[in-house]
Design a protein around this motif. Structure first.
Motif, PDB file in Angstrom:
ATOM      1  N   THR A  32       0.646 -27.006  30.594  1.00 29.64           N
ATOM      2  CA  THR A  32       0.689 -26.427  29.251  1.00 29.64           C
ATOM      3  C   THR A  32       0.491 -27.528  28.217  1.00 29.64           C
ATOM      4  O   THR A  32      -0.250 -27.360  27.244  1.00 29.64           O
ATOM      5  CB  THR A  32       2.021 -25.678  29.010  1.00 29.64           C
ATOM      6  N   LEU A  33       1.129 -28.667  28.432  1.00 25.23           N
ATOM      7  CA  LEU A  33       0.951 -29.802  27.514  1.00 25.23           C
ATOM      8  C   LEU A  33      -0.516 -30.231  27.483  1.00 25.23           C
ATOM      9  O   LEU A  33      -1.080 -30.460  26.407  1.00 25.23           O
ATOM     10  CB  LEU A  33       1.843 -30.971  27.907  1.00 25.23           C
ATOM     11  N   ALA A  34      -1.141 -30.325  28.647  1.00 21.38           N
ATOM     12  CA  ALA A  34      -2.557 -30.693  28.698  1.00 21.38           C
ATOM     13  C   ALA A  34      -3.404 -29.673  27.933  1.00 21.38           C
ATOM     14  O   ALA A  34      -4.346 -30.039  27.221  1.00 21.38           O
ATOM     15  CB  ALA A  34      -3.029 -30.810  30.148  1.00 21.38           C
ATOM     16  N   THR A  35      -3.070 -28.400  28.067  1.00 24.03           N
ATOM     17  CA  THR A  35      -3.790 -27.343  27.349  1.00 24.03           C
ATOM     18  C   THR A  35      -3.672 -27.526  25.841  1.00 24.03           C
ATOM     19  O   THR A  35      -4.642 -27.330  25.105  1.00 24.03           O
ATOM     20  CB  THR A  35      -3.258 -25.954  27.760  1.00 24.03           C
ATOM     21  N   LYS A  36      -2.484 -27.918  25.392  1.00 26.67           N
ATOM     22  CA  LYS A  36      -2.274 -28.120  23.954  1.00 26.67           C
ATOM     23  C   LYS A  36      -3.129 -29.262  23.411  1.00 26.67           C
ATOM     24  O   LYS A  36      -3.440 -29.297  22.222  1.00 26.67           O
ATOM     25  CB  LYS A  36      -0.798 -28.395  23.648  1.00 26.67           C
ATOM     26  N   GLU A 152      12.774 -30.305  29.285  1.00 25.86           N
ATOM     27  CA  GLU A 152      12.143 -31.330  28.432  1.00 25.86           C
ATOM     28  C   GLU A 152      10.715 -30.924  28.050  1.00 25.86           C
ATOM     29  O   GLU A 152      10.330 -30.957  26.885  1.00 25.86           O
ATOM     30  CB  GLU A 152      12.133 -32.674  29.174  1.00 25.86           C
ATOM     31  N   TYR A 153       9.934 -30.533  29.045  1.00 28.45           N
ATOM     32  CA  TYR A 153       8.564 -30.103  28.769  1.00 28.45           C
ATOM     33  C   TYR A 153       8.527 -28.816  27.946  1.00 28.45           C
ATOM     34  O   TYR A 153       7.725 -28.704  27.013  1.00 28.45           O
ATOM     35  CB  TYR A 153       7.770 -29.905  30.062  1.00 28.45           C
ATOM     36  N   ALA A 154       9.370 -27.850  28.279  1.00 30.80           N
ATOM     37  CA  ALA A 154       9.356 -26.576  27.547  1.00 30.80           C
ATOM     38  C   ALA A 154       9.674 -26.798  26.070  1.00 30.80           C
ATOM     39  O   ALA A 154       9.001 -26.254  25.190  1.00 30.80           O
ATOM     40  CB  ALA A 154      10.338 -25.593  28.175  1.00 30.80           C
ATOM     41  N   ARG A 155      10.674 -27.628  25.801  1.00 32.54           N
ATOM     42  CA  ARG A 155      11.044 -27.916  24.412  1.00 32.54           C
ATOM     43  C   ARG A 155       9.909 -28.617  23.691  1.00 32.54           C
ATOM     44  O   ARG A 155       9.518 -28.237  22.589  1.00 32.54           O
ATOM     45  CB  ARG A 155      12.301 -28.789  24.398  1.00 32.54           C
ATOM     46  N   GLY A 158       6.922 -26.525  22.788  1.00 31.13           N
ATOM     47  CA  GLY A 158       7.128 -25.802  21.535  1.00 31.13           C
ATOM     48  C   GLY A 158       6.725 -26.658  20.347  1.00 31.13           C
ATOM     49  O   GLY A 158       6.078 -26.184  19.410  1.00 31.13           O
ATOM     50  N   HIS A 159       7.087 -27.944  20.386  1.00 35.80           N
ATOM     51  CA  HIS A 159       6.646 -28.864  19.334  1.00 35.80           C
ATOM     52  C   HIS A 159       5.120 -28.964  19.329  1.00 35.80           C
ATOM     53  O   HIS A 159       4.493 -28.957  18.260  1.00 35.80           O
ATOM     54  CB  HIS A 159       7.238 -30.258  19.545  1.00 35.80           C
ATOM     55  N   ALA A 160       4.544 -29.074  20.530  1.00 29.49           N
ATOM     56  CA  ALA A 160       3.089 -29.204  20.647  1.00 29.49           C
ATOM     57  C   ALA A 160       2.379 -27.985  20.062  1.00 29.49           C
ATOM     58  O   ALA A 160       1.319 -28.119  19.455  1.00 29.49           O
ATOM     59  CB  ALA A 160       2.684 -29.418  22.107  1.00 29.49           C
ATOM     60  N   ASP A 161       2.968 -26.797  20.231  1.00 29.94           N
ATOM     61  CA  ASP A 161       2.397 -25.586  19.625  1.00 29.94           C
ATOM     62  C   ASP A 161       2.230 -25.772  18.122  1.00 29.94           C
ATOM     63  O   ASP A 161       1.183 -25.457  17.552  1.00 29.94           O
ATOM     64  CB  ASP A 161       3.330 -24.373  19.832  1.00 29.94           C
ATOM     65  N   LEU A 162       3.276 -26.248  17.494  1.00 30.26           N
ATOM     66  CA  LEU A 162       3.260 -26.401  16.034  1.00 30.26           C
ATOM     67  C   LEU A 162       2.297 -27.488  15.591  1.00 30.26           C
ATOM     68  O   LEU A 162       1.575 -27.329  14.604  1.00 30.26           O
ATOM     69  CB  LEU A 162       4.671 -26.692  15.524  1.00 30.26           C
ATOM     70  N   ARG A 164      -0.365 -28.572  17.232  1.00 32.66           N
ATOM     71  CA  ARG A 164      -1.729 -28.111  17.476  1.00 32.66           C
ATOM     72  C   ARG A 164      -2.174 -27.146  16.381  1.00 32.66           C
ATOM     73  O   ARG A 164      -3.303 -27.241  15.874  1.00 32.66           O
ATOM     74  CB  ARG A 164      -1.833 -27.446  18.854  1.00 32.66           C
ATOM     75  N   GLU A 165      -1.316 -26.223  16.000  1.00 31.27           N
ATOM     76  CA  GLU A 165      -1.681 -25.292  14.940  1.00 31.27           C
ATOM     77  C   GLU A 165      -1.937 -26.045  13.636  1.00 31.27           C
ATOM     78  O   GLU A 165      -2.868 -25.738  12.896  1.00 31.27           O
ATOM     79  CB  GLU A 165      -0.590 -24.247  14.737  1.00 31.27           C
ATOM     80  N   ARG A 166      -1.145 -27.054  13.366  1.00 32.72           N
ATOM     81  CA  ARG A 166      -1.312 -27.863  12.150  1.00 32.72           C
ATOM     82  C   ARG A 166      -2.638 -28.628  12.189  1.00 32.72           C
ATOM     83  O   ARG A 166      -3.336 -28.733  11.190  1.00 32.72           O
ATOM     84  CB  ARG A 166      -0.121 -28.827  12.016  1.00 32.72           C
ATOM     85  N   VAL A 167      -3.022 -29.136  13.358  1.00 39.69           N
ATOM     86  CA  VAL A 167      -4.231 -29.958  13.488  1.00 39.69           C
ATOM     87  C   VAL A 167      -5.499 -29.137  13.340  1.00 39.69           C
ATOM     88  O   VAL A 167      -6.403 -29.517  12.589  1.00 39.69           O
ATOM     89  CB  VAL A 167      -4.226 -30.727  14.838  1.00 39.69           C
ATOM     90  N   ASP A 168      -5.586 -28.011  14.054  1.00 39.54           N
ATOM     91  CA  ASP A 168      -6.847 -27.255  14.001  1.00 39.54           C
ATOM     92  C   ASP A 168      -6.699 -25.746  13.915  1.00 39.54           C
ATOM     93  O   ASP A 168      -7.676 -25.006  14.030  1.00 39.54           O
ATOM     94  CB  ASP A 168      -7.753 -27.641  15.178  1.00 39.54           C
ATOM     95  N   GLY A 169      -5.472 -25.273  13.750  1.00 43.44           N
ATOM     96  CA  GLY A 169      -5.261 -23.843  13.605  1.00 43.44           C
ATOM     97  C   GLY A 169      -5.145 -23.074  14.910  1.00 43.44           C
ATOM     98  O   GLY A 169      -4.878 -21.877  14.890  1.00 43.44           O
ATOM     99  N   ALA A 170      -5.347 -23.751  16.058  1.00 44.57           N
ATOM    100  CA  ALA A 170      -5.296 -23.061  17.347  1.00 44.57           C
ATOM    101  C   ALA A 170      -3.860 -22.676  17.677  1.00 44.57           C
ATOM    102  O   ALA A 170      -2.918 -23.434  17.442  1.00 44.57           O
ATOM    103  CB  ALA A 170      -5.867 -23.940  18.450  1.00 44.57           C
ATOM    104  N   THR A 171      -3.703 -21.475  18.206  1.00 44.19           N
ATOM    105  CA  THR A 171      -2.393 -20.972  18.599  1.00 44.19           C
ATOM    106  C   THR A 171      -2.481 -20.343  19.973  1.00 44.19           C
ATOM    107  O   THR A 171      -3.557 -20.037  20.464  1.00 44.19           O
ATOM    108  CB  THR A 171      -1.877 -19.912  17.604  1.00 44.19           C
ATOM    109  N   GLY A 172      -1.319 -20.143  20.598  1.00 40.35           N
ATOM    110  CA  GLY A 172      -1.269 -19.464  21.882  1.00 40.35           C
ATOM    111  C   GLY A 172      -1.373 -20.419  23.047  1.00 40.35           C
ATOM    112  O   GLY A 172      -1.285 -21.622  22.910  1.00 40.35           O
ATOM    113  N   GLY A 173      -1.558 -19.835  24.207  1.00 41.93           N
ATOM    114  CA  GLY A 173      -1.739 -20.627  25.417  1.00 41.93           C
ATOM    115  C   GLY A 173      -0.460 -21.066  26.084  1.00 41.93           C
ATOM    116  O   GLY A 173      -0.480 -21.890  26.968  1.00 41.93           O
ATOM    117  N   THR A 174       0.666 -20.526  25.667  1.00 39.11           N
ATOM    118  CA  THR A 174       1.901 -20.902  26.312  1.00 39.11           C
ATOM    119  C   THR A 174       2.252 -19.882  27.339  1.00 39.11           C
ATOM    120  O   THR A 174       3.081 -19.947  28.097  1.00 39.11           O
ATOM    121  CB  THR A 174       3.055 -21.036  25.290  1.00 39.11           C
TER     122      THR A 174
END
Length: 174
Positions: A32-36, A152-155, A158-162, A164-174
């Motif tokens: 999931t981290l790699a996907t982000k 640790e990764y799950a938490r 969640g940070h990576a979601d935010l 990533r959305e800030r960087v390019d607007g992409a959401t989802g994939g969790t």
């Protein structure tokens, strides 16, 4: 999943035994981290989430590289290893990225630590105690380490979601 390229990941079987379940969820969260991080340039991966914070996706991968190394190699296996990114002068050096830090280099080191973690874990049963000890001077069993790493990764995903959305607007994939 909008704007991201999915890495190879699948949820563990709902009827898996305990160890394959723990390993499956940890691998799911690793990917999931790699996907982000997928599909972004090095500059985007170094982009701070909310300046003046220095929190970046690349720094997050570096942090989880240190965490993998610490829990599996230093604590579980009892190896004495130097930190990869942190120093006495910069104890949060894993989050300190520069223009010379790239996804290719960071991902390579992270994947190597994940491979090393898998190798160390394969040598232990879930109830085996670590050779190294934590700050309270007590060892951990592999089951606890797996559970902590999933958390640790799950938490951090969640940070990576935010971020990533800030960087390019992409959401989802969790």
């Amino acid at each position: 999943m909008t704007g991201m390229t999915s890495a190879e990941r699948s949820e563990p079987a709902i009827d898996a035994a305990e160890r394959p379940m723990l390993e499956g969820w940890l691998d799911f969260h690793r990917e999931t981290l790699a996907t982000k991080c997928a599909g972004l340039t090095d500059a985007q991966l170094r982009e701070a989430s909310v300046p003046p914070s220095a929190f970046t996706l690349l720094g997050l991968v570096r942090h989880l590289t240190e965490v993998e190394r610490f829990w599996f190699r230093e604590i579980l296996a009892g190896e004495e290893l130097p930190d990869l990114y942190c120093t006495e002068e910069d104890p949060d050096g894993d989050f300190t990225v520069t223009e010379s830090d790239t996804w290719a280099g960071t991902e390579s080191v992270w994947r190597a630590e994940v491979a090393a973690a898998r190798k160390v874990a394969a040598e232990h049963r879930l109830d085996d105690l670590s050779r190294g000890v934590g700050s309270a001077g007590k060892p951990f069993n592999l089951r606890w380490i797996y559970t902590h790493m999933i958390e640790e990764y799950a938490r951090h995903n969640g940070h990576a979601d935010l971020v990533r959305e800030r960087v390019d607007g992409a959401t989802g994939g969790t």
